[in-house]
Write a protein that holds these residues in place. Structure first.
Motif, PDB file in Angstrom:
ATOM      1  N   GLY A 139       0.782  -1.225   0.000  1.00 12.47           N
ATOM      2  CA  GLY A 139       0.000   0.000   0.000  1.00 12.47           C
ATOM      3  C   GLY A 139       0.814   1.275   0.000  1.00 12.47           C
ATOM      4  O   GLY A 139       0.440   2.264  -0.648  1.00 12.47           O
ATOM      5  N   MET A 140       1.941   1.284   0.709  1.00 12.74           N
ATOM      6  CA  MET A 140       2.709   2.523   0.858  1.00 12.74           C
ATOM      7  C   MET A 140       3.216   3.087  -0.472  1.00 12.74           C
ATOM      8  O   MET A 140       3.115   4.300  -0.705  1.00 12.74           O
ATOM      9  N   PRO A 141       3.779   2.291  -1.385  1.00  8.13           N
ATOM     10  CA  PRO A 141       4.203   2.865  -2.666  1.00  8.13           C
ATOM     11  C   PRO A 141       3.041   3.452  -3.464  1.00  8.13           C
ATOM     12  O   PRO A 141       3.207   4.461  -4.166  1.00  8.13           O
ATOM     13  N   ILE A 142       1.878   2.832  -3.362  1.00  9.60           N
ATOM     14  CA  ILE A 142       0.707   3.367  -4.064  1.00  9.60           C
ATOM     15  C   ILE A 142       0.324   4.719  -3.473  1.00  9.60           C
ATOM     16  O   ILE A 142      -0.004   5.664  -4.202  1.00  9.60           O
ATOM     17  N   MET A 143       0.359   4.826  -2.139  1.00 13.31           N
ATOM     18  CA  MET A 143       0.084   6.107  -1.499  1.00 13.31           C
ATOM     19  C   MET A 143       1.101   7.166  -1.926  1.00 13.31           C
ATOM     20  O   MET A 143       0.754   8.339  -2.082  1.00 13.31           O
ATOM     21  N   LEU A 144       2.331   6.744  -2.129  1.00 15.95           N
ATOM     22  CA  LEU A 144       3.367   7.677  -2.556  1.00 15.95           C
ATOM     23  C   LEU A 144       3.077   8.207  -3.963  1.00 15.95           C
ATOM     24  O   LEU A 144       3.155   9.419  -4.219  1.00 15.95           O
ATOM     25  N   VAL A 145       2.729   7.323  -4.879  1.00 17.90           N
ATOM     26  CA  VAL A 145       2.438   7.714  -6.260  1.00 17.90           C
ATOM     27  C   VAL A 145       1.208   8.624  -6.325  1.00 17.90           C
ATOM     28  O   VAL A 145       1.161   9.585  -7.113  1.00 17.90           O
ATOM     29  N   LEU A 146       0.204   8.323  -5.475  1.00 13.88           N
ATOM     30  CA  LEU A 146      -1.052   9.079  -5.499  1.00 13.88           C
ATOM     31  C   LEU A 146      -1.065  10.231  -4.494  1.00 13.88           C
ATOM     32  O   LEU A 146      -2.125  10.799  -4.234  1.00 13.88           O
ATOM     33  N   ALA A 147       0.090  10.593  -3.961  1.00 17.63           N
ATOM     34  CA  ALA A 147       0.154  11.680  -2.988  1.00 17.63           C
ATOM     35  C   ALA A 147      -0.540  12.922  -3.539  1.00 17.63           C
ATOM     36  O   ALA A 147      -0.379  13.259  -4.723  1.00 17.63           O
ATOM     37  N   PRO A 148      -1.329  13.619  -2.720  1.00 13.14           N
ATOM     38  CA  PRO A 148      -2.163  14.733  -3.196  1.00 13.14           C
ATOM     39  C   PRO A 148      -1.396  15.781  -4.002  1.00 13.14           C
ATOM     40  O   PRO A 148      -0.439  16.382  -3.512  1.00 13.14           O
ATOM     41  N   HIS A 149      -1.826  15.944  -5.266  1.00 12.00           N
ATOM     42  CA  HIS A 149      -1.356  17.030  -6.133  1.00 12.00           C
ATOM     43  C   HIS A 149       0.148  16.986  -6.427  1.00 12.00           C
ATOM     44  O   HIS A 149       0.728  18.006  -6.779  1.00 12.00           O
ATOM     45  N   MET A 150       0.749  15.824  -6.329  1.00  7.96           N
ATOM     46  CA  MET A 150       2.185  15.725  -6.587  1.00  7.96           C
ATOM     47  C   MET A 150       2.487  15.144  -7.961  1.00  7.96           C
ATOM     48  O   MET A 150       3.147  15.789  -8.778  1.00  7.96           O
ATOM     49  N   PHE A 151       2.025  13.942  -8.223  1.00  8.74           N
ATOM     50  CA  PHE A 151       2.387  13.257  -9.458  1.00  8.74           C
ATOM     51  C   PHE A 151       1.203  13.062 -10.403  1.00  8.74           C
ATOM     52  O   PHE A 151       1.394  12.934 -11.611  1.00  8.74           O
ATOM     53  N   VAL A 152      -0.006  12.986  -9.848  1.00 17.53           N
ATOM     54  CA  VAL A 152      -1.217  12.801 -10.655  1.00 17.53           C
ATOM     55  C   VAL A 152      -2.282  13.770 -10.165  1.00 17.53           C
ATOM     56  O   VAL A 152      -2.208  14.281  -9.041  1.00 17.53           O
ATOM     57  N   SER A 153      -3.266  14.003 -11.020  1.00 19.82           N
ATOM     58  CA  SER A 153      -4.377  14.864 -10.635  1.00 19.82           C
ATOM     59  C   SER A 153      -5.156  14.211  -9.485  1.00 19.82           C
ATOM     60  O   SER A 153      -5.510  13.029  -9.552  1.00 19.82           O
ATOM     61  N   PHE A 154      -5.428  15.001  -8.455  1.00 19.85           N
ATOM     62  CA  PHE A 154      -6.080  14.456  -7.260  1.00 19.85           C
ATOM     63  C   PHE A 154      -7.596  14.675  -7.345  1.00 19.85           C
ATOM     64  O   PHE A 154      -8.219  15.301  -6.482  1.00 19.85           O
ATOM     65  N   GLY A 155      -8.185  14.133  -8.425  1.00 21.89           N
ATOM     66  CA  GLY A 155      -9.620  14.249  -8.639  1.00 21.89           C
ATOM     67  C   GLY A 155     -10.406  13.238  -7.831  1.00 21.89           C
ATOM     68  O   GLY A 155      -9.839  12.473  -7.038  1.00 21.89           O
ATOM     69  N   PRO A 156     -11.732  13.184  -8.016  1.00 21.04           N
ATOM     70  CA  PRO A 156     -12.580  12.282  -7.233  1.00 21.04           C
ATOM     71  C   PRO A 156     -12.155  10.816  -7.298  1.00 21.04           C
ATOM     72  O   PRO A 156     -12.095  10.138  -6.273  1.00 21.04           O
ATOM     73  N   LEU A 157     -11.853  10.313  -8.506  1.00 17.03           N
ATOM     74  CA  LEU A 157     -11.462   8.912  -8.636  1.00 17.03           C
ATOM     75  C   LEU A 157     -10.126   8.650  -7.952  1.00 17.03           C
ATOM     76  O   LEU A 157      -9.966   7.643  -7.238  1.00 17.03           O
ATOM     77  N   THR A 158      -9.154   9.541  -8.158  1.00 13.71           N
ATOM     78  CA  THR A 158      -7.845   9.372  -7.525  1.00 13.71           C
ATOM     79  C   THR A 158      -7.973   9.410  -6.012  1.00 13.71           C
ATOM     80  O   THR A 158      -7.351   8.612  -5.307  1.00 13.71           O
ATOM     81  N   GLN A 159      -8.774  10.346  -5.500  1.00 12.09           N
ATOM     82  CA  GLN A 159      -8.975  10.430  -4.058  1.00 12.09           C
ATOM     83  C   GLN A 159      -9.600   9.153  -3.515  1.00 12.09           C
ATOM     84  O   GLN A 159      -9.225   8.670  -2.448  1.00 12.09           O
ATOM     85  N   THR A 160     -10.557   8.611  -4.253  1.00 10.16           N
ATOM     86  CA  THR A 160     -11.223   7.383  -3.814  1.00 10.16           C
ATOM     87  C   THR A 160     -10.220   6.241  -3.722  1.00 10.16           C
ATOM     88  O   THR A 160     -10.171   5.511  -2.717  1.00 10.16           O
ATOM     89  N   ILE A 161      -9.402   6.070  -4.767  1.00 10.00           N
ATOM     90  CA  ILE A 161      -8.397   5.006  -4.757  1.00 10.00           C
ATOM     91  C   ILE A 161      -7.393   5.237  -3.631  1.00 10.00           C
ATOM     92  O   ILE A 161      -7.005   4.307  -2.921  1.00 10.00           O
ATOM     93  N   TYR A 162      -6.975   6.483  -3.472  1.00 10.92           N
ATOM     94  CA  TYR A 162      -5.995   6.826  -2.430  1.00 10.92           C
ATOM     95  C   TYR A 162      -6.513   6.430  -1.055  1.00 10.92           C
ATOM     96  O   TYR A 162      -5.769   5.850  -0.238  1.00 10.92           O
ATOM     97  N   TYR A 163      -7.776   6.721  -0.773  1.00 13.15           N
ATOM     98  CA  TYR A 163      -8.307   6.432   0.558  1.00 13.15           C
ATOM     99  C   TYR A 163      -8.658   4.957   0.736  1.00 13.15           C
ATOM    100  O   TYR A 163      -8.596   4.441   1.862  1.00 13.15           O
ATOM    101  N   VAL A 164      -9.005   4.269  -0.327  1.00 11.15           N
ATOM    102  CA  VAL A 164      -9.182   2.807  -0.214  1.00 11.15           C
ATOM    103  C   VAL A 164      -7.855   2.165   0.177  1.00 11.15           C
ATOM    104  O   VAL A 164      -7.770   1.369   1.123  1.00 11.15           O
TER     105      VAL A 164
END
Length: 258
Positions: A139-164
């Motif tokens: 899980g930790m590397p995925i959280m790193l890649v999806l870190a808010p507004h860093m590498f990918v757009s932190f839209g609704p879908l990204t936020q959902t995946i990040y919090y799952v």
């Protein structure tokens, strides 16, 4: 919790005509459009979840499970009314302080339920410490890649995946920490080292989840990314300890006095 994150990220939090507990459709009880349905469905699932937690707590007391499991569930149940009130305020007031408090209380309930589940498994002599650490390592590397507004757009879908992923990672870290804490005797030293890596990682991850939706400024983004990296290093350290060969903890079935 994930539905709540998606509801807010999708801008559906103030649909249902900004009313609570009513909505904007038939008789004021049902949704009139897709946005309202998202908010309405979130409320429905939250209500069902609350009743499930309450029912689980009652069942645990009736069946006389160990005290630590019962008390963890009591904590989760006792916090529920605050969560309901805050849920209403997010609709009627919609201020970031209330939104943050709403998520903090939800996280507290989640933590208590995870603790009850982990202790329940431990009481049956089947802790899964190594598996929990492995899940956190995924899980930790995925959280790193999806870190808010860093590498990918932190839209609704990204936020959902990040919090799952984030909640699964946090839950696995909490469970592994509790299981490592139950070791005693010859296992205490080895599991003690593991606990000192897992406990701070748990604290950092839950802080990242709570602050994640408030990260907008570049300085906050960098701080959030730094916290994620620290948590990742701690989880990698825990993985190294596990792979070095931990002795099997002698937990067994605990009696009610435990």
């Amino acid at each position: 919790m994930v539905l709540g994150v998606y509801t807010a990220a999708a801008g559906a939090g103030l649909t249902c005509a900004g009313r609570w507990p009513f909505c904007d459709g038939f008789l004021g009880l049902f949704p009139a459009n897709w946005g309202s349905f998202i908010e309405w469905f979130h409320r429905l699932v939250a209500m069902i979840t609350g009743f499930v937690i309450l029912g689980t707590t009652i069942k645990a007391w009736r069946e006389g499970v160990s005290k630590r499991v019962r008390y963890a569930l009591v904590v989760a149940t006792a916090i529920l009314p605050f969560q309901i009130v805050l849920g209403a305020l997010t609709v009627t007031e919609y201020e970031w302080v209330i939104l943050t408090a709403h998520y903090v209380v939800a996280t507290s309930i989640f933590t208590a339920v995870v603790a009850a589940a982990a202790w329940g498994l431990s009481d049956r002599g089947i802790p899964r410490t190594a598996d929990a650490v492995k899940l956190a390592l995924v899980g930790m590397p995925i959280m790193l890649v999806l870190a808010p507004h860093m590498f990918v757009s932190f839209g609704p879908l990204t936020q959902t995946i990040y919090y799952v992923v984030g909640l699964a990672t946090y839950g696995s870290l909490v469970a592994a920490t509790l299981w490592a804490s139950t070791a005693h005797g010859a296992q205490a030293d080895s599991y003690g080292r593991l606990k000192y890596a897992l406990a701070p990682a748990s604290g950092i991850v839950v802080a990242l989840l709570i602050a994640g939706r408030q990260v907008y400024l570049p300085s906050l983004q960098l701080a959030h990314l730094g916290g994620t990296l620290i948590a990742l290093v701690l989880v990698v350290g825990a993985t190294v300890i596990v792979r070095s060969g931990l002795p099997v903890p002698q937990t067994g079935v605990r009696n009610d006095a435990d």
